[in-house]
Design an enzyme around this catalytic site. Structure first.
Site, PDB file in Angstrom:
ATOM      1  N   TYR A 124       0.870  -1.175   0.000  1.00 25.55           N
ATOM      2  CA  TYR A 124       0.000   0.000   0.000  1.00 25.55           C
ATOM      3  C   TYR A 124       0.907   1.224   0.000  1.00 25.55           C
ATOM      4  CZ  TYR A 124      -3.971   2.963   1.255  1.00 25.55           C
ATOM      5  OH  TYR A 124      -4.955   3.925   1.250  1.00 25.55           O
ATOM      6  N   SER A 133       3.321  12.439   6.928  1.00 26.58           N
ATOM      7  CA  SER A 133       2.209  12.874   7.775  1.00 26.58           C
ATOM      8  C   SER A 133       1.276  13.776   6.973  1.00 26.58           C
ATOM      9  CB  SER A 133       2.731  13.657   8.981  1.00 26.58           C
ATOM     10  OG  SER A 133       3.724  12.922   9.646  1.00 26.58           O
ATOM     11  N   ILE A 158       7.989   1.877   1.486  1.00 28.40           N
ATOM     12  CA  ILE A 158       6.800   1.059   1.236  1.00 28.40           C
ATOM     13  C   ILE A 158       7.042  -0.387   1.681  1.00 28.40           C
ATOM     14  CG2 ILE A 158       5.136   0.284  -0.517  1.00 28.40           C
ATOM     15  CD1 ILE A 158       5.234   3.395   0.154  1.00 28.40           C
ATOM     16  N   ARG A 259      -5.984   1.396  14.115  1.00 27.97           N
ATOM     17  CA  ARG A 259      -4.865   1.712  15.015  1.00 27.97           C
ATOM     18  C   ARG A 259      -4.726   0.766  16.213  1.00 27.97           C
ATOM     19  NH1 ARG A 259      -4.919   8.065  13.622  1.00 27.97           N
ATOM     20  NH2 ARG A 259      -3.471   7.818  11.899  1.00 27.97           N
ATOM     21  N   GLU A 392       2.258   4.406  10.452  1.00 29.98           N
ATOM     22  CA  GLU A 392       0.808   4.427  10.704  1.00 29.98           C
ATOM     23  C   GLU A 392       0.422   5.649  11.537  1.00 29.98           C
ATOM     24  OE1 GLU A 392      -1.482   1.934   9.665  1.00 29.98           O
ATOM     25  OE2 GLU A 392       0.186   1.195   8.462  1.00 29.98           O
ATOM     26  N   GLY A 393       1.068   6.765  11.282  1.00 31.10           N
ATOM     27  CA  GLY A 393       0.818   7.991  12.050  1.00 31.10           C
ATOM     28  C   GLY A 393       1.833   8.091  13.176  1.00 31.10           C
TER      29      GLY A 393
HETATM   30  C1  LIG Z   1       9.520   0.706   8.222  1.00 32.43           C
HETATM   31  C2  LIG Z   1       8.516   1.617   7.599  1.00 32.43           C
HETATM   32  C3  LIG Z   1       7.445   1.070   6.890  1.00 32.43           C
HETATM   33  C4  LIG Z   1       6.522   1.921   6.279  1.00 32.43           C
HETATM   34  N1  LIG Z   1       5.526   1.369   5.506  1.00 32.43           N
HETATM   35  C5  LIG Z   1       4.739   2.210   4.764  1.00 32.43           C
HETATM   36  C6  LIG Z   1       3.816   1.665   3.806  1.00 32.43           C
HETATM   37  O1  LIG Z   1       3.674   0.457   3.651  1.00 32.43           O
HETATM   38  N2  LIG Z   1       3.107   2.541   3.049  1.00 32.43           N
HETATM   39  C7  LIG Z   1       3.238   3.900   3.185  1.00 32.43           C
HETATM   40  O2  LIG Z   1       2.576   4.626   2.448  1.00 32.43           O
HETATM   41  N3  LIG Z   1       4.086   4.432   4.092  1.00 32.43           N
HETATM   42  C8  LIG Z   1       4.849   3.629   4.869  1.00 32.43           C
HETATM   43  N4  LIG Z   1       5.747   4.149   5.758  1.00 32.43           N
HETATM   44  C9  LIG Z   1       5.858   5.602   5.893  1.00 32.43           C
HETATM   45  C10 LIG Z   1       5.360   6.120   7.220  1.00 32.43           C
HETATM   46  O3  LIG Z   1       3.969   5.977   7.328  1.00 32.43           O
HETATM   47  C11 LIG Z   1       5.836   7.587   7.324  1.00 32.43           C
HETATM   48  O4  LIG Z   1       7.231   7.537   7.488  1.00 32.43           O
HETATM   49  C12 LIG Z   1       5.189   8.304   8.471  1.00 32.43           C
HETATM   50  O5  LIG Z   1       3.846   8.558   8.169  1.00 32.43           O
HETATM   51  C13 LIG Z   1       5.878   9.649   8.760  1.00 32.43           C
HETATM   52  O6  LIG Z   1       5.951  10.420   7.612  1.00 32.43           O
HETATM   53  P1  LIG Z   1       7.331  11.071   7.170  1.00 32.43           P
HETATM   54  O7  LIG Z   1       8.350   9.992   7.108  1.00 32.43           O
HETATM   55  O8  LIG Z   1       7.104  11.874   5.936  1.00 32.43           O
HETATM   56  O9  LIG Z   1       7.699  12.035   8.356  1.00 32.43           O
HETATM   57  P2  LIG Z   1       7.191  13.535   8.545  1.00 32.43           P
HETATM   58  O10 LIG Z   1       5.728  13.589   8.360  1.00 32.43           O
HETATM   59  O11 LIG Z   1       8.028  14.422   7.702  1.00 32.43           O
HETATM   60  O12 LIG Z   1       7.519  13.748  10.066  1.00 32.43           O
HETATM   61  C14 LIG Z   1       8.819  14.122  10.540  1.00 32.43           C
HETATM   62  C15 LIG Z   1       8.663  14.487  12.006  1.00 32.43           C
HETATM   63  O13 LIG Z   1       7.802  15.650  12.124  1.00 32.43           O
HETATM   64  C16 LIG Z   1       6.702  15.362  12.980  1.00 32.43           C
HETATM   65  N5  LIG Z   1       5.510  16.048  12.479  1.00 32.43           N
HETATM   66  C17 LIG Z   1       5.009  16.035  11.220  1.00 32.43           C
HETATM   67  N6  LIG Z   1       3.889  16.770  11.145  1.00 32.43           N
HETATM   68  C18 LIG Z   1       3.665  17.254  12.389  1.00 32.43           C
HETATM   69  C19 LIG Z   1       2.656  18.091  12.957  1.00 32.43           C
HETATM   70  N7  LIG Z   1       1.669  18.576  12.209  1.00 32.43           N
HETATM   71  N8  LIG Z   1       2.738  18.368  14.284  1.00 32.43           N
HETATM   72  C20 LIG Z   1       3.748  17.894  15.062  1.00 32.43           C
HETATM   73  N9  LIG Z   1       4.755  17.120  14.564  1.00 32.43           N
HETATM   74  C21 LIG Z   1       4.697  16.792  13.244  1.00 32.43           C
HETATM   75  C22 LIG Z   1       6.536  13.869  12.912  1.00 32.43           C
HETATM   76  O14 LIG Z   1       5.864  13.374  14.058  1.00 32.43           O
HETATM   77  C23 LIG Z   1       7.981  13.398  12.848  1.00 32.43           C
HETATM   78  O15 LIG Z   1       8.527  13.390  14.133  1.00 32.43           O
HETATM   79  C24 LIG Z   1       6.659   3.334   6.415  1.00 32.43           C
HETATM   80  C25 LIG Z   1       7.709   3.870   7.154  1.00 32.43           C
HETATM   81  C26 LIG Z   1       8.649   3.037   7.735  1.00 32.43           C
HETATM   82  C27 LIG Z   1       9.794   3.665   8.477  1.00 32.43           C
END
Ligand SMILES: Cc1cc2nc3c(=O)[nH]c(=O)nc-3n(C[C@H](O)[C@H](O)[C@H](O)COP(=O)(O)OP(=O)(O)OC[C@H]3O[C@@H](n4cnc5c(N)ncnc54)[C@H](O)[C@@H]3O)c2cc1C
Length: 435
Positions: A124, A133, A158, A259, A392-393
């Site tokens: 996905y 995020s 992913i 969740r 997952e958030g």
């Molecule tokens: C092992 C692994 C498996 C994954 N599997 C999938 C998958 O199958 N499919 C998929 O689509 N994604 C997947 N992900 C992605 C994952 O869901 C994202 O990494 C996650 O949602 C965070 O997004 P980002 O990496 O862009 O971090 P960012 O959103 O850039 O966040 C960086 C930091 O800023 C903080 N932050 C961001 N916005 C705010 C706010 N508004 N207020 C306060 N703090 C904030 C965050 O909490 C974090 O600490 C995976 C990630 C990993 C590491």
């Protein structure tokens, strides 16, 4: 209110625990060390009816909503990376089920999971380098060209990326509309224009493959758009005319349902670390060595005695926090299954608490065991824990969701109370006498 698991739930817990102990744990150190896909464990899970469509259907029939939690906790007790490798395709299947037409669901859900003993995988794909995020900022585009859609962009992090038979990809068809301009597409493996980018080397859950997916003029038939073209056109029309879709609140409600499963997966890691530490402190090396770590002597020399007050304080805190996290997950899952709205963010709360507890508990247990922990199974559980505060958030985003939902719920209650007071005053007020 009955908190006890019933006979069926207990038997299922036992069955999952045995699989985790006898099949997952022996394979865990190998796949953790070389970050390889645990195909043999995935096939065995399928053979034993612990993965795939039938397994998912079974866990979703429980009126208490607890079988899915039991499954996730026990599998992650075995090894979080392998557990995710076994069950991660469920995300793609859920993506198809959430957005697809009945015909698409019938066609693509089995393609994400496989039928019978045949093992297939789904991925996905939402996250992008600039949009994790902040999902409204997705840049991967889907452009209509006659009878085809043309996808361009890069997805990162992913799960099952590059090894999935089916990729469910969220892309934007109208970037100006933010998340309302997005749609989900099915992109089968080997579609020209789709390739795997970098495979991630990770801190934890190393048996679960995580990779980039790159789409370069990747063409798929028009009916691979989930939900169909007419539905998308209507959605875009509503968004352009400024009409509310209710989609944001629908998406929030859906996340509340999923969740608790993610939360209880983290609890499985914390529980494993806690049980191991107890056994270590008791000097019981028969059960002690699930990952064949180098701590294989039965001497208790250097171990803090269980009777020491500081040790008792830490163990009591860890046990209490694990119970609290599990109970939040159980309650949220029960609410979800019984249609009780989680308008206070109870699903997000459960994941937030469980992720934080697991990171905290594995850290405290490592501190308790001391330097020996560095070469014990605790170091793996500590590494595996971190992701539950990220994917997952993230924990920060869960806090935002919970606080917003709490405020909205409070405002609603306040308005109801005010309305009740006004109508009570109207009833109490005497009618003016007619003269
Ligand atoms: C092992 C692994 C498996 C994954 N599997 C999938 C998958 O199958 N499919 C998929 O689509 N994604 C997947 N992900 C992605 C994952 O869901 C994202 O990494 C996650 O949602 C965070 O997004 P980002 O990496 O862009 O971090 P960012 O959103 O850039 O966040 C960086 C930091 O800023 C903080 N932050 C961001 N916005 C705010 C706010 N508004 N207020 C306060 N703090 C904030 C965050 O909490 C974090 O600490 C995976 C990630 C990993 C590491």
């Amino acid at each position: 209110m009955n908190f006890a698991l019933n006979d069926e739930q207990l038997a299922y817990k036992q069955r999952c625990r045995e699989f985790a102990r006898d099949v997952i744990r022996p394979a865990a150190p190998i796949h953790d060390a070389d970050e390889s896909v645990p195909w043999e464990v995935m096939k065995e899970a399928r053979r034993q009816g612990l993965s795939g469509l039938d397994s998912m259907q079974y866990t979703s029939t429980d009126p208490d909503g607890q079988l899915g939690l039991i499954y996730a906790e026990e599998m992650h007790w075995g090894c979080a990376g392998i557990a995710l490798a076994i069950s991660g395709s469920g995300l793609a299947a859920a993506g198809v089920a959430a957005s697809g037409t009945p015909e698409q669901i019938a066609q693509w859900v089995p393609e994400c999971l496989g039928i019978g003993d045949e093992l297939k995988l789904g991925a996905y794909a939402v996250t992008e380098p600039q949009a994790g995020s902040d999902v409204k900022s997705l840049r991967t585009t889907a452009r209509r060209d006659g009878d085809e859609w043309v996808l361009n962009g890069t997805k990162v992090f992913i799960t099952n990326g590059g090894i999935a038979d089916v990729n469910v990809v969220v892309a934007t068809v109208d970037p100006e509309l933010g998340h309302r301009g997005q749609a989900s597409f099915v992109v089968p493996k080997d579609t020209p224009g789709l390739r795997m980018g970098k495979k991630e080397t990770k801190l934890g859950i190393r048996a679960s493959q995580t990779a980039e997916l790159v789409f370069e003029d990747c063409r798929i038939p028009v009916d691979y758009l989930l939900g169909g073209v007419d539905k998308l056109e209507r959605k875009l029309e509503r968004a352009r005319s400024g009409e509310s879709s209710g989609r944001a609140s629908n998406a929030l409600a859906t996340f509340e349902l999923t969740r608790p499963i993610v939360g209880v997966s983290a609890v499985g890691i914390a529980q494993a670390a806690y049980e191991w530490t107890l056994e270590y402190l008791l000097g019981d090396c028969q059960i002690l060595d699930p990952f064949e770590s180098i701590l294989d002597d039965s001497s208790t020399a250097g171990r803090p005695p269980l009777e020491r007050q500081h040790v008792q304080q830490v163990l009591a805190d860890v046990a209490t926090e694990i119970e609290a996290a599990r109970l939040l997950c159980q309650r949220a899952s029960w609410m979800g299954r019984n249609g009780v709205p989680m308008s206070g963010g109870q699903g997000s709360m459960s994941k937030l608490k469980a992720g934080d507890v697991t990171m905290w508990a594995t850290t405290r247990l490592i501190d308790l065991v001391g330097p020996a922990a560095a070469s014990s199974p605790l170091e793996k559980w500590f590494r595996d824990a971190k992701i539950y505060q990220l994917f997952e958030g993230t924990a920060q985003v869960q806090r935002l969701v919970v606080s917003r939902m709490q405020a909205a719920e409070y405002r609603e209650r306040l308005e109801e109370a005010r309305a009740a007071m006004v109508s009570a005053e109207q009833v109490a007020e005497p009618e003016p006498a007619l003269v």
